[in-house]
Design an enzyme around this catalytic site. Sequence first.
Site, PDB file in Angstrom:
ATOM      1  N   LYS A 118      21.871  77.362 109.915  1.00  0.00           N
ATOM      2  CA  LYS A 118      22.074  76.631 108.829  1.00  0.00           C
ATOM      3  C   LYS A 118      23.891  76.242 108.578  1.00  0.00           C
ATOM      4  CE  LYS A 118      18.394  75.537 105.835  1.00  0.00           C
ATOM      5  NZ  LYS A 118      18.014  76.108 104.329  1.00  0.00           N
ATOM      6  N   LYS A 202       5.723  73.069 114.169  1.00  0.00           N
ATOM      7  CA  LYS A 202       5.015  72.490 112.940  1.00  0.00           C
ATOM      8  C   LYS A 202       5.003  71.551 111.955  1.00  0.00           C
ATOM      9  CE  LYS A 202       5.035  76.071 108.913  1.00  0.00           C
ATOM     10  NZ  LYS A 202       5.729  77.121 108.470  1.00  0.00           N
ATOM     11  N   LYS A 205       8.437  68.083 106.855  1.00  0.00           N
ATOM     12  CA  LYS A 205       9.626  67.484 106.934  1.00  0.00           C
ATOM     13  C   LYS A 205      11.256  67.134 106.936  1.00  0.00           C
ATOM     14  CE  LYS A 205      10.860  70.367 102.299  1.00  0.00           C
ATOM     15  NZ  LYS A 205      10.738  70.989 101.984  1.00  0.00           N
TER      16      LYS A 205
END
Length: 342
Positions: A118, A202, A205
């Site tokens: 991140k 996978k 979202k």
Amino acid sequence: MSNPKRFLSGIQPTNIPHIGNYFGAIKNWVKSQDEGALEAFYFIADLHAITVRQDPLKFKEQIMDCYSLLAAAGLDPDLEKTAIFAQSHVPEHSELAWLLGCFTQFGELSRMTQFKEKSEKSKEGEVNVGLFSYPVLQAADILLYQANYVPVGKDQKQHLELARNIAARFNQAYNDDVFTMPEPYITQNTAKIMSLSDPLKKMSKSDSNPNSCVFLLDDKDTVIKKFKRAVTDSEARVEYRENDETKAGVNNLMSIYGAVTEKSFSDIQKEFDGRGYGDFKTAVGETVFDIIKPIQEKYYTLRSDRTYIDTRMKKGADKAAKAARPTLCKAREKIGFLHYII
Ligand code: TRP
């Protein structure tokens, strides 16, 4: 009788859960809740969500959306053994996080893969200390409730491992079992649902392709459309072939259809023998929507009832705080903070 085992999980409110979260996790949580074997704590990780700046008005709505959806999916805030709450409503999380931060090494946090990924992706000035100490807060979430089981996907495994290390270090420092050692909760028979546009990944979202992910609140046309666009192959054979990458798309659709209908792969294969992918995709879309439709109906009813949400969230926070306080007191006491004597 010994105390029931405790199960705990958190979910960030910043996105509506998708069918992968539902069939891979939430559906199972509901099942174990209904079997009554575990005492369960589910919380909306709103403190974790502010490591990224949130729009205040939208944020409030998202927290209520998330809460209502968990309740609509079958987690029942009125059950004795289930607590659903917002993390920020239980300030014990933040306090324990500070204490545990003093038992965590800078180097350990620097090595967290999620932090590294991140922070590398972020722009200069966007990497705040909250992002860095995120795993300490997560450890506090878990240890505060003496959780025995925490469901962890691959991306959260390292965070659970850190929570275990912190617990062991604290216990050892004071030579007492202040914190229970949390174990990963492995769910059996859950479908691992992959992206519809890239079935080797996978379902997520945050995928940039909007057709890759079916959200629990998508309307029927959207659900069918997303399944219609799902990536398959040119063979036009509804057949499950494990480890065959060219079949990954069909394998995924069959897993989803199997999870929804509880049919075996060979039955599904028979059902669609000689029929093209078009028919199959429509059938998958329709059966998925049949399952999420009642959840949506319940969701819209609960979501429009502010009194329901407020009273249940308050009750959830009270239940959680009651479970959390003894642990926090014990940790404070071990460290040597002074008690008031009045
Ligand atoms: N970090 C988790 C996620 O993004 C959410 C979370 C916060 C969590 N605290 C937790 C999950 C404690 C399990 C236990 O998915």
